[in-house]
Each structure stands twice: as C-alpha cells, then as structure tokens.
Design an enzyme around this catalytic site. Sequence first.
Site, PDB file in Angstrom:
ATOM      1  CG  HIS A 211      16.661 -11.046  -3.499  1.00 25.05           C
ATOM      2  ND1 HIS A 211      15.397 -10.575  -3.745  1.00 25.05           N
ATOM      3  CD2 HIS A 211      16.923 -10.723  -2.211  1.00 25.05           C
ATOM      4  CE1 HIS A 211      14.917 -10.002  -2.651  1.00 25.05           C
ATOM      5  NE2 HIS A 211      15.815 -10.065  -1.714  1.00 25.05           N
TER       6      HIS A 211
ATOM      7  CB  THR B  41       9.662  -3.503  -4.876  1.00 26.76           C
ATOM      8  OG1 THR B  41       9.648  -4.540  -3.898  1.00 26.76           O
ATOM      9  CG2 THR B  41       9.829  -2.149  -4.192  1.00 26.76           C
TER      10      THR B  41
HETATM   11  N1  APR Z   1       5.595  -0.510 -13.298  1.00 32.48           N
HETATM   12  C1  APR Z   1       5.712  -0.285 -11.964  1.00 32.48           C
HETATM   13  N2  APR Z   1       5.327  -1.200 -11.001  1.00 32.48           N
HETATM   14  C2  APR Z   1       4.801  -2.359 -11.442  1.00 32.48           C
HETATM   15  C3  APR Z   1       4.623  -2.652 -12.827  1.00 32.48           C
HETATM   16  C4  APR Z   1       5.049  -1.662 -13.779  1.00 32.48           C
HETATM   17  N3  APR Z   1       4.922  -1.853 -15.099  1.00 32.48           N
HETATM   18  N4  APR Z   1       4.056  -3.893 -12.938  1.00 32.48           N
HETATM   19  C5  APR Z   1       3.903  -4.367 -11.663  1.00 32.48           C
HETATM   20  N5  APR Z   1       4.337  -3.439 -10.771  1.00 32.48           N
HETATM   21  C6  APR Z   1       4.397  -3.557  -9.301  1.00 32.48           C
HETATM   22  C7  APR Z   1       3.272  -4.365  -8.677  1.00 32.48           C
HETATM   23  O1  APR Z   1       2.151  -3.552  -8.380  1.00 32.48           O
HETATM   24  C8  APR Z   1       3.929  -4.883  -7.389  1.00 32.48           C
HETATM   25  O2  APR Z   1       3.773  -3.956  -6.332  1.00 32.48           O
HETATM   26  O3  APR Z   1       5.572  -4.289  -8.999  1.00 32.48           O
HETATM   27  C9  APR Z   1       5.412  -4.972  -7.757  1.00 32.48           C
HETATM   28  C10 APR Z   1       5.960  -6.394  -7.919  1.00 32.48           C
HETATM   29  O4  APR Z   1       5.879  -6.987  -6.659  1.00 32.48           O
HETATM   30  P1  APR Z   1       6.332  -8.523  -6.440  1.00 32.48           P
HETATM   31  O5  APR Z   1       5.774  -9.349  -7.515  1.00 32.48           O
HETATM   32  O6  APR Z   1       6.008  -8.845  -5.026  1.00 32.48           O
HETATM   33  O7  APR Z   1       7.910  -8.484  -6.677  1.00 32.48           O
HETATM   34  P2  APR Z   1       9.074  -7.929  -5.715  1.00 32.48           P
HETATM   35  O8  APR Z   1       8.605  -6.803  -4.862  1.00 32.48           O
HETATM   36  O9  APR Z   1      10.244  -7.698  -6.562  1.00 32.48           O
HETATM   37  O10 APR Z   1       9.325  -9.219  -4.773  1.00 32.48           O
HETATM   38  C11 APR Z   1      10.363  -9.151  -3.841  1.00 32.48           C
HETATM   39  O11 APR Z   1      10.115 -11.473  -3.325  1.00 32.48           O
HETATM   40  O12 APR Z   1       9.503 -13.395  -4.290  1.00 32.48           O
HETATM   41  C12 APR Z   1      10.576 -12.749  -3.750  1.00 32.48           C
HETATM   42  O13 APR Z   1      12.884 -12.918  -4.198  1.00 32.48           O
HETATM   43  C13 APR Z   1      11.675 -12.546  -4.769  1.00 32.48           C
HETATM   44  O14 APR Z   1      12.933 -10.523  -5.271  1.00 32.48           O
HETATM   45  C14 APR Z   1      11.650 -11.030  -5.018  1.00 32.48           C
HETATM   46  C15 APR Z   1      11.063 -10.500  -3.732  1.00 32.48           C
END
Ligand code: APR
Length: 244
Positions: free
Chosen positions: A117, A186
């Site tokens: 990204h 994620t």
């Molecule tokens: N350790 C492990 N997992 C964690 C922690 C932690 N300390 N804190 C939060 N999480 C998990 C949450 O439970 C969630 O499932 O990380 C995940 C974060 O998810 P999102 O906020 O949806 O982020 P991400 O998956 O990276 O989003 C994907 O979406 O918004 C777009 O471009 C943006 O790259 C991003 C993409």
Amino acid sequence: MFSDTLLARLKKAYTVVVLTGAGISAASGVPTFRGENGLWKKFRPEKLANFYTFSQNPELVWEWYQWRRELIYKVKPNLAHYALVDFENIFPEFCLITQNIDNLHQEAGNKKIIELHGNIMRNKCSSCGKPYEGDFDLKNGIPKCSDCGELIRPDVVWFGEFLPQEAIQKAQEMAMASEVFFSIGTSAVVEPAASLPYIAKGNGAYIVEINIEKTPLTSSADEFLQGAADKILPELVIEINKLR
Ligand code: APR
C-alpha cells in the site's frame, strides 16, 4: 503455546512468508484502522483516502497525511517488528509483505519487504509519478511537480486504486512458494492482500494467524495464536533458535 507441528515445520523451513497489518504497529502507538479507536472510526476513508477527494480538496488530504506523518515520527518499532528482523536472518528465503505504510518494518531493519500500500514517508507526482523524498511545508501551498506541474501526493495506495503491479505479483509468487505463512495483526478483509493466505494454503503452506481477536481467516488457518504480536513473536523466535 506453539504446537509441535508448527515447531517441526519451522525447524526445517526454507521459505517463510509473513503478511502484516496495522495490528503489528499497535504496540508502537500507531492507531489501527478498524480497531476500537481505529482511524476509520474517526475519519471516513472514502472522504480522505481517495483520489477524487484529493482532486477536489488536496489541502484536506495533505493535512490528514501530515497529521499521520507527525504521529509516526514520534513512534518507534516494537518487539514484534524486531522479531521479524530475526526471522529474516533465520530463514534462508524470507519475505515480509506489509499493508502498513508506517515504515516501521524498514526502521527496525527488515530488507526483504514488499510494500503493498505504499509508504507514507514518500511522495510522488499525482500525474507523471515522479518520486519526491522528504517533507513539504504546506504553508507554501500544495507542492507541484517540477517536471509536469501537477500536484504531488503521498505515495500511498488509496481506496479504488490499483496496488503496484510488481508488488502484488511478487507477493503472490512468494505466497505460492511459502512453506509456512504468517498473517499478523490484520483484519484479513481488504483485498487483494486478504487473498494471500489462501493462495499459500492452496500451495501446501502451513498458515499461522497471530491476532488479539479472530478474523475471517481464523477458520482456515492451521494455527491461531491469540494475543499481542509483540508478546508472541519474541517468544516464537526463542523457540525457533532452540531448534535451528
Ligand atoms: N497484536 C496483534 N493483532 C492486533 C493487535 C496486536 N497488538 N492490535 C490489533 N490487532 C489486530 C486487530 O484485531 C485487527 O484484526 O490487528 C487488526 C487490524 O486490522 P485493521 O485495523 O483492519 O488494519 P489492516 O488489516 O492492516 O487494514 C488493511 O485497510 O484501511 C486499509 O489500507 C489500509 O492497509 C490497510 C488495510
């Protein structure tokens, strides 16, 4: 905490691939997107992270990315980021595929990174794509490209935009080649990244998910390690070092 199957796989693994999301940077103080105090709870992605808004109101979009940059300048990689640097040194073929734009994997020392990204520390011309390093002082207005005169934008992938072709292709190839595939921090909902674990599984990889809560991937993962990445990954590195 770690199954014998996982440890046996990691003992002899040659190719290990890791996919990360915002959760791996949570312990560093970078807000996630969909978590409790996630960015998308406060800001509307369709209002900020897309080209149409940028073309209509570039100041708004630039201010928001400047705010995120300043937030990221204040934080440091955490133990989870450093554990993945150990992974890169342990496994002969290693690849870190990240959805994160926060540059913390790079800052921790990983080299074998695929940025799906983009990266918030980089900029590019919104028209000719010419790259621009460093920060801009918005007091002088929205920066323009010295080649074509069009507006410069953060070098990140916005909603509705294609991922860099080379990056997603390489990521899919590495997923296919992986013997053990980790999905860490994620929510496993945003495509095409969310398909990578399934590509790996379809090619015989052992799928390990690390997350504080379950996701749509959990039922397909071979092993779900529930907890904070900065707690689980350093412990896994200790176990791997005992094996290899
Ligand atoms: N350790 C492990 N997992 C964690 C922690 C932690 N300390 N804190 C939060 N999480 C998990 C949450 O439970 C969630 O499932 O990380 C995940 C974060 O998810 P999102 O906020 O949806 O982020 P991400 O998956 O990276 O989003 C994907 O979406 O918004 C777009 O471009 C943006 O790259 C991003 C993409």
